[in-house]
Design an enzyme around this catalytic site. Structure first.
Site, PDB file in Angstrom:
ATOM      1  N   CYS A  16     -27.965  10.336 -55.613  1.00 20.31           N
ATOM      2  CA  CYS A  16     -29.263  10.984 -55.872  1.00 20.31           C
ATOM      3  C   CYS A  16     -29.990  10.542 -57.134  1.00 20.31           C
ATOM      4  O   CYS A  16     -31.155  10.167 -57.071  1.00 20.31           O
ATOM      5  CB  CYS A  16     -29.064  12.493 -55.912  1.00 20.31           C
ATOM      6  N   LYS A  20     -38.328  18.705 -57.046  1.00 24.02           N
ATOM      7  CA  LYS A  20     -36.978  18.182 -56.757  1.00 24.02           C
ATOM      8  C   LYS A  20     -36.736  16.912 -57.569  1.00 24.02           C
ATOM      9  O   LYS A  20     -35.685  16.744 -58.206  1.00 24.02           O
ATOM     10  CB  LYS A  20     -36.854  17.907 -55.255  1.00 24.02           C
ATOM     11  N   GLU A  70     -33.195  20.346 -51.450  1.00 21.33           N
ATOM     12  CA  GLU A  70     -31.836  20.864 -51.642  1.00 21.33           C
ATOM     13  C   GLU A  70     -31.346  20.504 -53.042  1.00 21.33           C
ATOM     14  O   GLU A  70     -31.521  19.384 -53.486  1.00 21.33           O
ATOM     15  CB  GLU A  70     -30.909  20.258 -50.565  1.00 21.33           C
TER      16      GLU A  70
END
Ligand code: NAD
Ligand code: UDX
Length: 553
Positions: free
Chosen positions: A297, A241, A182
């Protein structure tokens, strides 16, 4: 590919909740069930007061979870072209994982994957405990053939690891594992989900792997152009990612390193970022110098990339990427020490106001807040009070985040205030830690309407509410209790959230209430420095021009 009818999303967090809601919105034929172990979180998702605040999210959840009328499209003459249709609810939040997993054709794993704090790889490797526990549940309850999707950010090679775990529990039963990372950012999650730059689907390069990837692609194709859906191999998808986050964070550390040179030379970092960013090969985004990156993150994904390189026997690569995090730590420390030095290295008895606590604007997420480290350094100088205000954060979330750095001597010196004026009243210095819109406006000017009303719960007491999402018009019954309070009958929340005000602060009013000499330390480059100086503030920044610097150079 086999049509998908039931999707189970494991983890009703910042990623799982909004992703499930958008999938449900665009795929009314699919039943989407979001599972979480945390009963309180599930209760809030089922209430009018969602556990996370993202612009537009409540509208989408109301339509998909509660059902709505799909209003007719009108032609040029104002005549209805389709008849009014009822939209049946297809989004559900539950703690009953067994039942949901047993029905699912596809399971999206969106649980948290923090950095390991113990044992081998502590501080760098990913702690897979939560993820592995979720995989075990999947192995126990799903039907053979269910497609398992990694939505969480996981180390490279996890798809293979999941396959081995499933093989151990369910030998000879076919499961396909996909990587579908995501890329949403908090504060703009719904926009990012509705209009993604790209959707990555990594799979095994076998016929059944490709079929599974095609099934997931068909779910996204309900609203994402096919050209943006990239089907690649699972390893590349998992690594892509980490690389995206590492490269974004690298830009921030790069410009922050330049801000330190600016502070020593008198150059202005914003001018440099603008000039560099005008080169289309560089581009303007993620070049805003400041305190550095926070949030759940960047730090952990760079740590994970570092650990991967280390474990592959590539210490030079590991060192290269670990510098991005080191520079980020150094910049934050540099800022906190700047505050102390500017105030004659004496904070004893002084009140320091901290404006902004979340890692960025438009989110109430207090995880990995940059303010915590700044406050930790300031508290060592024994200030009289640290006074915090953030328009989007709850007081109890802020205090929970600070708990590890507080002790008996400091706990009663830290307070959270409901507005900037009370936080700054009688303060000696104001320290800007995030880029919330209220702190940005020019001082003295009467408030303009803020563009950032995004996070505000839009419920009102109207009978029905019309909303437009991606070209369709829906109407639904809005909630009758717009403010989530302790006695909220719907979600029984223990948290109290007043209306979030994103009105610009009046700096003249703040200046009036502060003690001389009034210091303003801008950790985000949001203040209009000359205007602040006119109001009598002494301003210091990270790499930007101030009156004293301009005189010096
Ligand atoms: P989060 O902590 O907000 O949510 C995770 C949820 O999973 C929690 O509510 C937790 O209770 C639940 N959970 C854990 N184990 C469970 C289990 N076995 N069964 C049911 N529920 C379980 O985390 P998040 O911010 O949504 O992040 C999830 C993943 O997505 C992480 O890997 C993160 O790196 C990645 N990611 C996050 C963002 C972001 O902006 N937050 C963006 C991109 C990717
Ligand atoms: C990030 C990625 O952007 C997203 O694609 C990924 O899925 C999750 O991680 P997020 O952490 O929510 O998203 O926010 P982001 O907007 O990227 O900001 C991260 C931090 O960097 C914030 O603290 C922000 O203030 C800081 N930042 C950002 C800067 O200091 N300068 C910039 O120019 C941009």
């Amino acid at each position: 590919a086999k049509p998908v009818r039931h999707i189970a999303v494991v983890g009703a967090g910042y990623v799982g909740g909004p992703t499930a809601a958008v999938i449900a919105l665009h795929n009314p034929q699919i039943r989407v069930e979001v599972l979480d172990k945390d009963q309180r979180r599930v209760r809030r998702w089922n209430s009018p007061h969602l556990p996370i605040h993202e612009s537009g999210l409540l509208d989408i959840v109301r339509v998909t979870r509660d059902g709505a009328s799909l209003s007719p499209r009108e032609n040029a003459n104002g005549q209805a072209q389709v008849t009014l249709a009822e939209r049946v609810p297809n989004l559900f939040f539950t703690t009953d994982s067994q039942t949901s997993l047993a029905k699912a054709d596809m399971v999206l794993l969106a649980v948290n994957t923090p950095t390991k704090t113990f044992g081998i790889g502590a501080g760098r490797a990913t702690n897979m405990t939560t993820f592995d526990a979720a995989v075990k549940e999947v192995a126990l309850y799903t039907r053979p053939g269910t497609v398992i999707v990694e939505k969480s950010t996981v180390p490279c090679g996890t798809a293979q690891r999941v396959r081995q775990m499933l093989d151990a529990v369910r030998p000879e039963q076919p499961f396909e594992i996909l990587s579908n990372p995501e890329f949403l950012s908090e504060g703009s999650a719904v926009r990012n989900l509705l209009q993604p730059d790209r959707v990555l689907i990594g799979s095994a390069k076998t016929p059944s792997g490709r079929r599974a990837a095609d099934s997931l692609a068909s779910v996204y194709a309900a609203w994402v152009p096919r050209s943006r859906i990239l089907e690649i191999d699972a390893w590349s998808s998992e690594l892509a990612k980490l690389v995206s986050n590492a490269m974004l964070a690298q830009r921030i550390s790069s410009i922050n390193s330049i801000s330190a040179i600016c502070d020593r030379t008198g150059a202005d970092v914003d001018e440099i970022a603008k000039s560099a960013g005008l080169d289309p090969r560089i581009g303007p985004q993620f070049l805003k110098a400041g305190l550095g990156f926070g949030g759940s993150c960047f730090r952990k994904d760079i740590a994970s990339l570092t650990y991967l390189a280390e474990s592959l026997g590539l210490p030079e690569v590991a060192h290269y990427w670990s510098q991005v995090n080191s520079m980020n730590d150094w910049q934050r420390d540099r800022f906190a020490h700047k505050v102390i030095q500017r105030m004659e290295e004496n904070l004893v008895g002084k009140k320091i106001a901290i404006l902004g606590f979340a890692f960025k604007k438009n989110t109430g997420d207090t995880r990995e807040s940059l303010a915590v480290d700044v406050i930790r350094v300031l508290l060592q100088e024994r200030p009289g009070e640290i006074a915090i205000f953030d328009p989007c954060c709850l007081s109890e979330d802020i205090m929970r985040e600070l708990e590890p750095i507080l002790d008996t001597t400091t706990r009663d010196r830290v307070h959270v205030y409901p507005d900037a004026y009370q936080a700054c009243e009688q303060a000696n210095a104001v320290v800007i830690v995030n880029d919330s819109d209220p702190f940005k406006r020019s001082p003295g000017k009467k408030s303009r309407k803020s563009s950032g009303s995004a996070v505000i719960d839009t419920s009102s007491e109207q009978e029905t509410k019309d909303i437009h999402i991606d070209g369709s018009r829906f109407s639904y019954q809005p909630c009758q209790s717009p403010i989530c309070a302790e006695d909220c009958p719907d979600c029984q929340s223990t948290k109290t959230r007043g209306t979030i005000s994103l009105e610009p602060v009046e700096w003249a009013r703040i200046a009036y209430g502060m003690k001389e000499p009034k210091w303003a330390f801008d950790g985000r480059g949001v203040l209009d420095v000359p205007e602040m100086e006119k109001l009598g503030f002494r301003v210091d920044t990270l790499g930007r021009h101030t009156a004293s610097r301009l005189t010096a150079f």
